[in-house]
Write a protein that holds these residues in place. Sequence first.
Motif, short mmCIF file in Angstrom:
data_model
loop_
_atom_site.label_atom_id
_atom_site.label_comp_id
_atom_site.label_asym_id
_atom_site.label_seq_id
_atom_site.Cartn_x
_atom_site.Cartn_y
_atom_site.Cartn_z
N UNK A 188 6.68 -7.82 -10.19
CA UNK A 188 5.33 -7.28 -10.13
C UNK A 188 4.85 -6.78 -11.48
N UNK A 189 5.75 -6.53 -12.42
CA UNK A 189 5.32 -6.14 -13.76
C UNK A 189 4.57 -7.29 -14.44
N UNK A 245 1.30 -10.28 -1.37
CA UNK A 245 2.65 -9.86 -1.69
C UNK A 245 3.38 -10.73 -2.69
N UNK A 246 2.75 -11.79 -3.19
CA UNK A 246 3.42 -12.65 -4.18
C UNK A 246 3.69 -11.83 -5.43
N UNK A 247 4.93 -11.88 -5.90
CA UNK A 247 5.33 -11.11 -7.07
C UNK A 247 6.01 -9.82 -6.73
N UNK A 248 6.01 -9.45 -5.43
CA UNK A 248 6.67 -8.22 -5.04
C UNK A 248 5.85 -6.99 -5.38
N UNK A 275 -2.20 -10.51 -14.24
CA UNK A 275 -3.19 -10.57 -13.17
C UNK A 275 -3.98 -9.27 -13.05
N UNK A 276 -3.53 -8.23 -13.75
CA UNK A 276 -4.15 -6.90 -13.76
C UNK A 276 -4.16 -6.27 -12.37
N UNK A 277 -3.13 -6.53 -11.62
CA UNK A 277 -2.96 -5.98 -10.28
C UNK A 277 -1.80 -6.69 -9.62
N UNK A 278 -1.38 -6.19 -8.45
CA UNK A 278 -0.30 -6.85 -7.74
C UNK A 278 -0.75 -8.21 -7.23
#
Length: 408
Positions: free
Chosen positions: A266-267, A280-283, A273-276
């Motif tokens: 998610x980092x 939920x992709x990316x955790x 992406x400037x957000x999650x």
Amino acid sequence: MQHAQIVQDQLGEAVLQKGKLSLTGLQERLFSRLFQNLVYAQIWEDPVADMMALEIGPEDHVVCIASGGCNVMSYLTASPAAITAVDLSPAHVALLKLKLAAARHLPDHARFYDLFGHADQPTNPELYDTYLKDKLDPVTRAYWEGRPYGRRRIRMFTQGFYRHGLLGRFIGSAHVASRLGQVKYDALLSAETLEDQRRFFEENMEPLFDKPLVKFLGRRPAALFGLGIPPAQFDKLAADGSGDVIPVLRERLRKLMCDFPLNDNYFAWQAFNRGYGPEGRGGVPPYLAEENFATLKANTDRVRVLNRSLTDMLAGEPAASRNAYVLLDAQDWMNDGQLNDLWTQITRTAVKGARVVFRTGGTEDILPGRVKEEILSRWTYDAEMSRACFEADRSAIYGGFHLYRFNG
């Protein structure tokens, strides 16, 4: 007002290491001013790596620096006995208190995720007004209802909260610079394999580091203030590059882009992406995972949040009473006197077997030769676990992760 002035003075002391009239001293004073406001909407240390090192148990009392609060909230999913979180930024204190109130009082995970996961829903101020504002202390409520730009601060959660703060604005500026360099991140965010991610980095990012403007800006300490890097830490970064920070920045960006799958980092999504990630992709941080919400809600009363320095807080705590300490990268900012004051209090308050974790902008552990031998000799450096946690830390921004264990 007196407390606010004390905290402001402590923040200045934490950052200022050079003479006021020197160039570095002026840069430090500017950084200190910037740090009095919201810096990290999301903390930039991986709490999963922290918990891997700390092995938090039900008897543990954890002490940590709050920053964006994602660490504190995530540690709660391990159900420690207590957490004491401190921060010199009143904005960070207000953010953590809002997160705790939301976990305690919002009725379900969906609304909690709307506020801190999506962080851009038009109904989020209504959640605040309905469930939260009457549960906050007056100082915290005044912060979120303050109107520095004509609108209540809580409305940041309708606009993409993670685009705000010093770090959020820095990432936004980096996106503008990328577009000027004809780089778009869509291909990276849709990558299916690590090889795809590496190819994107090699074809799109590596050439940027050869551009004169990037080299010029990257070598200026003030240009990296948005990452929360004060001048003293900038010097440590440059030292890892034999005096040049550019190869260090290149390697840190390579690790973020290439070493971890994008479906579990998610980092990287926050950076590009400037957000999650959507759906939920990316955790997400542990505290935002639906399966942890019930535990989180049950444990919110175990946290104490203070607008104070870590050293001052520990000075008022009983001897042999704390089990785990998370220092983030704060020691990179400290002179030798501040380091020894901090470790004197850590050693006094630690129980046998206590753990301390911290990160450094440079690769090397900064304590040997600086912290007095009679203090440091009571601790053992766990090199193997430090290396494992550094490799597992998805944030990728630091040069080193360090774990010490107290001998008693």
